[in-house]
Design a protein around this motif. Structure first.
Motif, PDB file in Angstrom:
ATOM      1  N   PHE A 168       7.068  -8.603  14.457  1.00  0.00           N
ATOM      2  CA  PHE A 168       7.429 -10.015  14.512  1.00  0.00           C
ATOM      3  C   PHE A 168       7.797 -10.391  15.949  1.00  0.00           C
ATOM      4  CE2 PHE A 168       9.049 -10.591   9.868  1.00  0.00           C
ATOM      5  CZ  PHE A 168       8.021  -9.801   9.398  1.00  0.00           C
ATOM      6  N   GLY A 192       7.076  -9.423   4.191  1.00  0.00           N
ATOM      7  CA  GLY A 192       7.151  -9.467   5.634  1.00  0.00           C
ATOM      8  C   GLY A 192       5.821  -9.825   6.269  1.00  0.00           C
ATOM      9  N   TYR A 195       4.924 -13.404   7.413  1.00  0.00           N
ATOM     10  CA  TYR A 195       5.370 -13.932   8.701  1.00  0.00           C
ATOM     11  C   TYR A 195       4.352 -13.672   9.811  1.00  0.00           C
ATOM     12  CZ  TYR A 195       9.951 -14.955   6.748  1.00  0.00           C
ATOM     13  OH  TYR A 195      10.965 -15.483   6.004  1.00  0.00           O
ATOM     14  N   GLN A 196       3.358 -12.813   9.556  1.00  0.00           N
ATOM     15  CA  GLN A 196       2.332 -12.575  10.573  1.00  0.00           C
ATOM     16  C   GLN A 196       1.576 -13.874  10.871  1.00  0.00           C
ATOM     17  OE1 GLN A 196       2.363  -9.370  11.941  1.00  0.00           O
ATOM     18  NE2 GLN A 196       4.082  -9.141  10.538  1.00  0.00           N
ATOM     19  N   LEU A 199       3.922 -16.459  12.540  1.00  0.00           N
ATOM     20  CA  LEU A 199       4.220 -16.264  13.954  1.00  0.00           C
ATOM     21  C   LEU A 199       2.976 -16.415  14.826  1.00  0.00           C
ATOM     22  CD1 LEU A 199       6.660 -13.313  13.403  1.00  0.00           C
ATOM     23  CD2 LEU A 199       7.245 -15.388  14.670  1.00  0.00           C
TER      24      LEU A 199
END
Length: 538
Positions: A168, A192, A195-196, A199
């Motif tokens: 991240f 998780g 969020y790739q 971001l």
């Protein structure tokens, strides 16, 4: 510069034996790479049913045809999660490397959803962090082809979760530095992994298959009692219309890749590279590299023979050849780019370390990249060398290597042991690129040397205590220690544990080094437009 006069005959028995043994190791490397591809292809029926391209087909469609692509960390995870050489799969469920997309040199990072649904293990995280660091240092747009089940919960460790946060942070740093992050959402990206794309600066979502959600329908129902569909929770269409997470909606994988190429083309990304002059091929065929170097690092050879098959016109300028002669300091060009080459014909003595320090500082002063060709069992030991200042001279060399400001490209060709590895820009010393040949051996020392050292300790202990030496026990200890050290020094083991950036065929050395030099030159010449926090999504 004069053309190096080779003393090697490709027709000799020694050359032919070297070549046969080296190519056997290259075949082993290719077999392992094929093992990962075959394992991924077992899931092709699933991809076909969904109307998807396989991960390798996605990369092929993304890259410019006919242009070079250098894969990174190809052996990652080999002998790590599965210690059995017959079944262990390299690659860490990721395919990554540097190649051209719409004429722009980019870092390409693809989840291999064909292997365990792209679930990530500890080495997957390490591979991702390595790719992000290289992209940041070399100022490469980062293209992520996403389809992953997230962390492999069957191999979960708290370290996996903690280090995963670095992915991240790495994406955030790229964006803040002014380096674009482009994501194609081919399949699921949950928890998780969601969020790739979050971001990323640009996100392309594939209809029907692309999904990003913090929790899938099953987890939502278990946690809250809500009954929902995955598409409603995180489908690409929903994100394109409701959340704004997706900028571009693609009809299928091929269309998504096409849009990604258009996005890169629209960046107006300058190459930043200076015009490279015309250059000559080596006088000696780089294919001969497979026979120049013995697989057994204990057999001596002249590293100039390696350099002559890498550099333009096989022309070398030998810096202080008579002083510290086992340490070679050579000036040359590789694909038109001037380089300094630091290489070894054995252990490094005080004179060799002093010469290397002088040479490295001269290259830094001139702004000339340095290529390190590792073939050393370390710094010399013994009364003569201790009194000759081996510690201080070796330390000066390590200081010079560590603080070089020019590009550093390191290659494990033969042995690279002890602090000699440190003085030759090993794993911990900030090489822009570090590759290994499949025959290389790296570690604190060779297995035989370690076993003999411990045997001497045991004999002295027995002598001090006045007890007889158990020769049978010592022999068993010797065999055990030798095997333990040699197993961990083997290039397939060290590359699997990501102590380099990938294993290459020796015959590709010139091509790989030339590509890396050009990558470094472009990155250092490129001006970015950084901002404080990176691009925030609407």
């Amino acid at each position: 510069m004069t053309v190096f006069q080779s003393r090697i005959s490709p027709a000799s028995d020694a050359f032919q034996q070297n070549r046969a043994e080296m190519l056997a190791l290259v075949d082993r490397m290719r077999t392992l790479e094929a093992r990962a591809a075959a394992k991924s292809d077992e899931r092709r029926p699933v991809f076909d049913k969904r109307g998807q391209l396989s991960p390798r087909e996605r990369i092929s469609a993304l890259l410019d045809p006919g242009m070079p692509f250098v894969e990174l960390y190809n052996m990652a995870s080999y002998l790590v999660d599965d210690p059995d050489p017959e079944t262990s799969i390299p690659g860490a469920s990721i395919i990554t490397g540097i190649g051209y997309v719409s004429g722009v040199r980019c870092m390409v990072f693809a989840d291999d959803a064909g292997i365990n649904a792209g679930a990530m293990t500890g080495k997957s995280v390490d591979k991702a962090l390595g790719a992000l660091e290289i992209a940041h240092r070399q100022k490469l747009p980062f293209i992520h082809l996403v389809e992953s089940a997230g962390a492999d919960l069957m191999r979960y460790t708290v370290e996996l979760w903690a280090h995963g946060g670095g992915m991240f942070a790495g994406l955030a740093r790229l964006s803040a530095a002014g380096i674009p992050v482009i994501t194609v959402l081919h399949g699921a990206s949950t928890a998780g992994g969601a969020y790739q794309p979050g971001l990323s600066d640009y996100v392309i979502g594939v209809k029907g298959n692309g999904m990003a959600m913090l929790a899938g329908a099953a987890l939502v129902q278990a946690a809250t009692g809500e009954v929902a569909k995955d598409a409603d929770l995180g489908g690409a269409e929903m994100h394109a219309e409701v959340t704004g997470l997706v900028e571009y909606l693609a009809e299928d994988d091929a269309h998504g890749i096409e849009i990604a190429r258009d996005v890169v083309a629209g960046l107006g990304w300058p190459s930043g590279a200076a015009q490279v002059p015309d250059y000559d091929a080596p006088q000696y065929d780089p294919d001969e590299l497979a026979g120049v170097v013995p697989v057994d690092y204990r057999k001596p050879y002249d590293m100039r023979e390696v350099a002559a098959r890498i550099v333009d016109g096989s022309r070398l300028l030998d810096f202080k050849p008579g002083y510290g002669p086992a340490t070679l300091c050579l000036q040359a060009r590789i694909m038109g780019q001037p380089v300094g080459i630091l290489a070894n014909n054995g252990p490094i003595d005080p004179d060799g370390a002093t010469k290397a320090t002088h040479f490295l500082q001269a290259m830094d002063q001139a702004g000339t990249p340095v290529v390190f060709l590792n073939n050393t069992t370390g710094y010399m030991v013994g009364t003569e060398y201790e009194r000759g200042g081996m510690i201080k001279h070796g330390s000066k060399m390590i200081q010079a290597v560590t603080n070089l400001r020019v590009p550093k490209i390191s290659l494990y060709v033969g042995a690279s042991f002890g602090a000699g590895n440190y003085g030759m820009c090993g794993h911990a010393f900030g090489a822009d690129f570090l590759f290994t040949w499949p025959n290389a051996m790296t570690g604190v020392m060779g297995g035989e040397q370690a076993a003999l050292t411990m045997e001497q300790v045991a004999r002295r202990t027995a002598e001090r205590k006045g007890i007889p030496v158990d020769e049978e026990r010592l022999a068993a200890q010797r065999a055990k220690i030798t095997a333990h050290f040699d197993r961990q020094s083997d290039a397939f083991y060290t590359s699997g544990h990501m102590l380099d950036m990938g294993m290459i065929d020796p015959r590709d050395t010139r091509r790989v080094i030339g590509f890396c030099l050009a990558t470094c030159a472009e990155g250092r010449a490129r001006d970015l437009r950084p901002n404080a926090f990176g691009v925030a999504r609407a």
